[in-house]
Design an enzyme around this catalytic site. Structure first.
Site, PDB file in Angstrom:
ATOM      1  N   CYS A   1      50.117 -26.502 -12.731  1.00 17.99           N
ATOM      2  CA  CYS A   1      51.087 -25.928 -11.992  1.00 17.99           C
ATOM      3  C   CYS A   1      51.704 -25.083 -13.104  1.00 17.99           C
ATOM      4  O   CYS A   1      52.403 -25.110 -14.246  1.00 17.99           O
ATOM      5  CB  CYS A   1      52.108 -27.232 -11.916  1.00 17.99           C
ATOM      6  SG  CYS A   1      52.772 -27.984 -12.728  1.00 17.99           S
ATOM      7  N   GLY A   2      53.197 -23.490 -13.122  1.00 16.09           N
ATOM      8  CA  GLY A   2      53.141 -23.648 -14.320  1.00 16.09           C
ATOM      9  C   GLY A   2      52.165 -22.130 -14.429  1.00 16.09           C
ATOM     10  O   GLY A   2      52.323 -21.079 -15.074  1.00 16.09           O
TER      11      GLY A   2
END
Length: 236
Positions: free
Chosen positions: A183-184
């Site tokens: 994530c990210g």
């Protein structure tokens, strides 16, 4: 679809990769790893049966970097350093007990690590999977291999939303592995490769090298400057 067409179809670029792009970038990463890390095990492409729905590839796979050793020395000032497979072999050959009847405590404790770079169809970015084990093959619990990680790793994982470690089933081996959560990833890759990608047909090929220069730090693997310098020269 060639690289230039792939870039045009993704403007403005969102920081992600297609599975085809991942395969292309993996080949570049493998070649450069071999060139700039001759003392480390090779980072090889492992071919697997088609796994992702909708993929245009006949076969899929992932990058595999295995038998990387982290040594914990008895000396405080050398409490954490990486050891390549060649160094480990030389270390074993150099150990000569003065008395065969005497039990000699080893100076070093060696932990082994396998790292796999796998494409995530959900996030459309690469993901670093890894496992750790003793020389006898016994897996290390998280509390133990966490001690092998560099000192700044814990700080990174606390401060950054994209560097936390989870455990789940390996997509191809169907066994529990740890992974650095993706994530990210697309957001910081956009920042990392914020140049005008529409004018640079090589940025897809260099994606994994740039990505690994960040995530490798979390697990104590540094990207040689030569690999990064090569990116700069290609983008200039």
């Amino acid at each position: 679809m060639d690289i230039e067409e792939s870039v045009k179809n993704r403007i403005p670029w969102d920081g992600t990769l297609s599975l085809n792009d991942f395969t292309l970038s993996a080949a570049t990463f493998s070649d450069k790893w071999k060139m700039f890390n001759p003392s480390f095990p090779p980072c090889l492409w492992t071919t697997c049966p088609k796994h992702h729905l909708g993929s245009s590839l006949k076969v899929e796979g992932y990058l595999s970097l295995e038998n990387v050793c982290l040594v914990k020395s008895s000396e405080v000032e050398e409490s954490n350093r990486s050891l390549t497979w060649k160094e480990e072999s030389n270390l074993s050959e150099a150990e000569e007990p003065f008395d065969d009847a005497t039990l000699v405590c080893p100076e070093y404790e060696v932990n082994h690590y396998d790292f796999h770079i796998i494409y995530s169809p959900s996030y459309k970015v690469p993901v670093l999977y890894f496992r750790s084990y003793h020389s006898d093959g016994q897996p290390l619990p998280f509390s133990e291999f966490e001690k092998d990680l560099p000192g700044h790793s814990a700080e990174l994982r606390l401060e950054s939303k994209w560097t936390f470690i989870t455990q789940e089933e390996h997509p191809y081996l169907n066994r529990p592995w740890y992974k650095l959560h993706p994530c990210g990833t697309s957001e910081w890759m956009k920042l990392l490769l914020c140049r005008d990608t529409s004018l640079n047909k090589n940025f897809i090929e260099q994606y994994l090298v740039s990505w690994f220069s960040v995530v490798g730090q979390v697990v104590g693997l540094k990207t040689p400057l030569g690999m990064l310098d090569n990116i700069v020269s290609n983008n200039s």
